[in-house]
Design a protein around this motif. Structure first.
Motif, PDB file in Angstrom:
ATOM      1  N   THR A  48      -4.766 -10.835  -2.910  1.00  0.00           N
ATOM      2  CA  THR A  48      -3.973  -9.690  -3.195  1.00  0.00           C
ATOM      3  C   THR A  48      -2.668  -9.687  -2.686  1.00  0.00           C
ATOM      4  OG1 THR A  48      -4.757  -8.688  -1.128  1.00  0.00           O
ATOM      5  CG2 THR A  48      -5.954  -8.257  -3.143  1.00  0.00           C
ATOM      6  N   LEU A  84      -7.007  -3.011  -3.624  1.00  0.00           N
ATOM      7  CA  LEU A  84      -7.709  -2.707  -5.127  1.00  0.00           C
ATOM      8  C   LEU A  84      -8.631  -3.545  -5.397  1.00  0.00           C
ATOM      9  CD1 LEU A  84      -4.303  -2.100  -7.143  1.00  0.00           C
ATOM     10  CD2 LEU A  84      -6.075  -0.489  -5.797  1.00  0.00           C
ATOM     11  N   PHE A 106      -2.922  -8.201  -7.678  1.00  0.00           N
ATOM     12  CA  PHE A 106      -2.821  -6.538  -7.359  1.00  0.00           C
ATOM     13  C   PHE A 106      -2.466  -6.085  -5.932  1.00  0.00           C
ATOM     14  CE2 PHE A 106      -5.664  -7.281 -10.939  1.00  0.00           C
ATOM     15  CZ  PHE A 106      -5.310  -6.536 -11.846  1.00  0.00           C
ATOM     16  N   ARG A 136       0.848  -1.211  -0.023  1.00  0.00           N
ATOM     17  CA  ARG A 136      -0.033   0.061   0.144  1.00  0.00           C
ATOM     18  C   ARG A 136       0.970   1.331   0.049  1.00  0.00           C
ATOM     19  NH1 ARG A 136      -3.250  -1.329   5.276  1.00  0.00           N
ATOM     20  NH2 ARG A 136      -0.820  -1.548   5.894  1.00  0.00           N
TER      21      ARG A 136
END
Length: 127
Positions: free
Chosen positions: A90, A85, A81, A14
């Protein structure tokens, strides 16, 4: 003696992403089996968090021609991803892969391979 120990520095996906084309260790999270939610939207299956080798791409085209941006791709072409998102599976964190054992590089080619292997095989982990 060549030291075989290494330190891994994890980066929160992030907060930052690797350069495009970089091979990385990716900490991935999700649920297995992935499509196990019922109509009541209660998640079934087992939650996981594990490390997988992947390559980061700022632009990637899947086999079906779909273009993806800022994604992690595994050796089977599966696209993940960064966390947050909106996908079911993830990448939460990533780390640069360590160098080859006993060396300072990620790749050795040609006539330098055998001497590098011999150097690594004769090395012992630092204690």
């Amino acid at each position: 003696m060549t030291h075989l120990n290494t330190v891994v520095t994890w980066v929160d996906a992030r907060e930052g992403l690797p350069p495009s084309g970089a091979p990385v260790a990716a900490a991935t999270t999700g649920r297995y089996p992935a499509d196990s939610a019922t109509e009541s939207d209660t998640a079934l299956g087992e939650e996981f968090w594990l490390v997988r080798p992947m390559v980061f791409k700022n632009r990637h085209f899947s086999e079906d021609g779909v273009q993806h941006r800022d994604c992690f791709v595994d050796s089977d072409g599966f696209v993940l991803f960064p966390y947050g998102l909106g996908s079911d599976e993830t990448v939460t964190h990533w780390a640069e892969l360590p160098t080859l054992p006993g060396g300072t590089t990620h790749a050795v080619l040609g006539e330098d391979v055998q001497p590098a292997l011999q150097n690594a095989w004769s090395a012992r982990p630092a204690t």
